[in-house]
Design a protein around this motif. Structure first.
Motif, PDB file in Angstrom:
ATOM      1  N   MET A 220      -9.770  24.118  -9.816  1.00  0.00           N
ATOM      2  CA  MET A 220      -8.605  24.264  -8.939  1.00  0.00           C
ATOM      3  C   MET A 220      -8.624  23.145  -7.899  1.00  0.00           C
ATOM      4  SD  MET A 220      -6.409  27.030  -8.948  1.00  0.00           S
ATOM      5  CE  MET A 220      -6.386  27.981  -7.422  1.00  0.00           C
TER       6      MET A 220
ATOM      7  N   HIS B 212     -13.504  25.005  -7.188  1.00  0.00           N
ATOM      8  CA  HIS B 212     -12.444  24.441  -6.358  1.00  0.00           C
ATOM      9  C   HIS B 212     -12.883  23.091  -5.808  1.00  0.00           C
ATOM     10  CE1 HIS B 212     -10.538  28.501  -6.124  1.00  0.00           C
ATOM     11  NE2 HIS B 212     -11.808  28.888  -6.152  1.00  0.00           N
TER      12      HIS B 212
ATOM     13  N   PRO C 116      -2.233  24.491  -7.497  1.00  0.00           N
ATOM     14  CA  PRO C 116      -1.443  25.674  -7.146  1.00  0.00           C
ATOM     15  C   PRO C 116       0.027  25.405  -6.882  1.00  0.00           C
ATOM     16  CG  PRO C 116      -3.551  25.729  -6.015  1.00  0.00           C
ATOM     17  CD  PRO C 116      -3.454  24.390  -6.678  1.00  0.00           C
TER      18      PRO C 116
ATOM     19  N   VAL D 175     -14.309  30.338 -11.267  1.00  0.00           N
ATOM     20  CA  VAL D 175     -13.471  29.193 -10.902  1.00  0.00           C
ATOM     21  C   VAL D 175     -14.272  28.251 -10.018  1.00  0.00           C
ATOM     22  CG1 VAL D 175     -11.306  28.451  -9.814  1.00  0.00           C
ATOM     23  CG2 VAL D 175     -11.398  30.646 -10.998  1.00  0.00           C
TER      24      VAL D 175
ATOM     25  N   PHE E 225      -1.517  29.420  -4.682  1.00  0.00           N
ATOM     26  CA  PHE E 225      -2.954  29.700  -4.697  1.00  0.00           C
ATOM     27  C   PHE E 225      -3.227  31.187  -4.845  1.00  0.00           C
ATOM     28  CE2 PHE E 225      -6.548  31.191  -2.149  1.00  0.00           C
ATOM     29  CZ  PHE E 225      -7.608  30.537  -2.747  1.00  0.00           C
TER      30      PHE E 225
END
Length: 303
Positions: free
Chosen positions: A38, A92, A252, A90, A76
């Protein structure tokens, strides 16, 4: 410069065909590692790099700025709810300005115990054009901010816009980073040479990347989801012969839109339905696994 007729080379790694390498497993005897990256980013208002959704003279307009800002305010949260529902780990890559401008995002990431990567201060500024001292300071400043808030230093880095100088890999290794996602030439992690040792090059997607696919290549949301599913199915089949890494890169402000989220959900549900066959993981876990393999297993491990 090299001899006349010689090809310029970066000198970071030697050529290695994937069919010629030793075969190894991921944890649990799995052969396909899947991770979701992400991009948690903030942008300067009216200054620096914008987005390729408008003509260049409008790249820093209020409309493009707010188009990006939608991701931190809305997209997000929709994506995180989807990851929770599907029980997906996930990672980031984080612009550290998020700590000041969007603190609720960090609370959600921290509560989930997701991995955090260094990713510059903002995505309005590239990294590759900095002097060596400026780049060293950028890396250390970002690392220190993450360590201050999270209590640990990140082990992975992705440069804003994948923008590297000739010194980036050296500076990252010297700052204690174990891997970077800036080089995209392989489906397996390989080691790169630095002036003080080695650093792992983690596979990262140019095409299974919503910013490239949806904005640059102008694929539809359904085509992007189909690309994820097709890549996953083919790599799962290919991984019977060798270990592979399948990364997915998400922003996002793009796939957090309702109609795009619906298609992304379809793709991620397909992957989650095969969780017994794959290693759903994060790049930091992949890096640690690679570090534990016997010497001679991974290209460049003699650097």
């Amino acid at each position: 410069m090299g001899e006349p007729g010689m090809l310029e080379d970066h000198g970071r790694y030697a050529y290695s065909s994937i069919d010629s390498r030793p075969v190894y497993d991921w944890p649990g005897g799995k052969r396909l590692a899947v991770y979701i990256a992400m991009n948690i980013e903030v942008f300067r208002y009216g200054k620096g790099k914008g987005a390729a959704i408008a003509p260049p003279d409008q790249a820093n307009s209020h409309s493009v700025y707010s188009f990006r800002d939608y991701g931190n305010r809305v997209g997000f949260w929709r994506l995180m709810n989807l990851f929770d529902k599907l029980d997906l780990p996930v990672e980031h890559q984080l612009n550290t300005a998020v700590y000041e401008h969007c603190p609720e995002i960090m609370e959600r990431i921290r509560a989930r115990k997701d991995e955090i990567l260094g990713h510059g201060i903002t995505n309005s500024d590239e990294q590759g054009g900095l002097s060596e001292e400026e780049e060293r300071k950028l890396i250390e400043d970002c690392t220190s901010v993450i360590e201050k808030h999270e209590g640990i230093r990140p082990t992975g880095w992705m440069s804003p816009w994948l923008s590297n100088s000739n010194n980036t890999l050296d500076l990252l290794q010297e700052a204690g980073y174990r891997y970077t996602m800036d080089w995209t030439m392989d489906d397996q992690p390989v080691w790169a040479k630095t002036r003080s040792g080695r650093i792992l090059l983690m596979p990262y997607p140019i095409e299974n990347n919503d910013n490239r696919a949806l904005v640059w290549y102008r694929y539809s949301s359904a085509e992007f989801a189909d690309m994820i599913v097709g890549t996953f199915d083919e790599m799962l089949e290919q991984s019977k012969d060798r270990p592979l890494v399948f990364p997915i890169s998400l922003h996002p402000f793009l796939v957090g839109r309702p109609y795009r989220l619906r298609e992304l959900r379809r793709a991620l549900e397909h992957i989650a339905s095969h969780r017994d066959k794959v290693w759903l993981t994060r790049p930091g876990d992949i890096s640690r696994h690679i570090e534990g393999l016997p010497e001679g297993t991974v290209p460049g491990d003699d650097y």
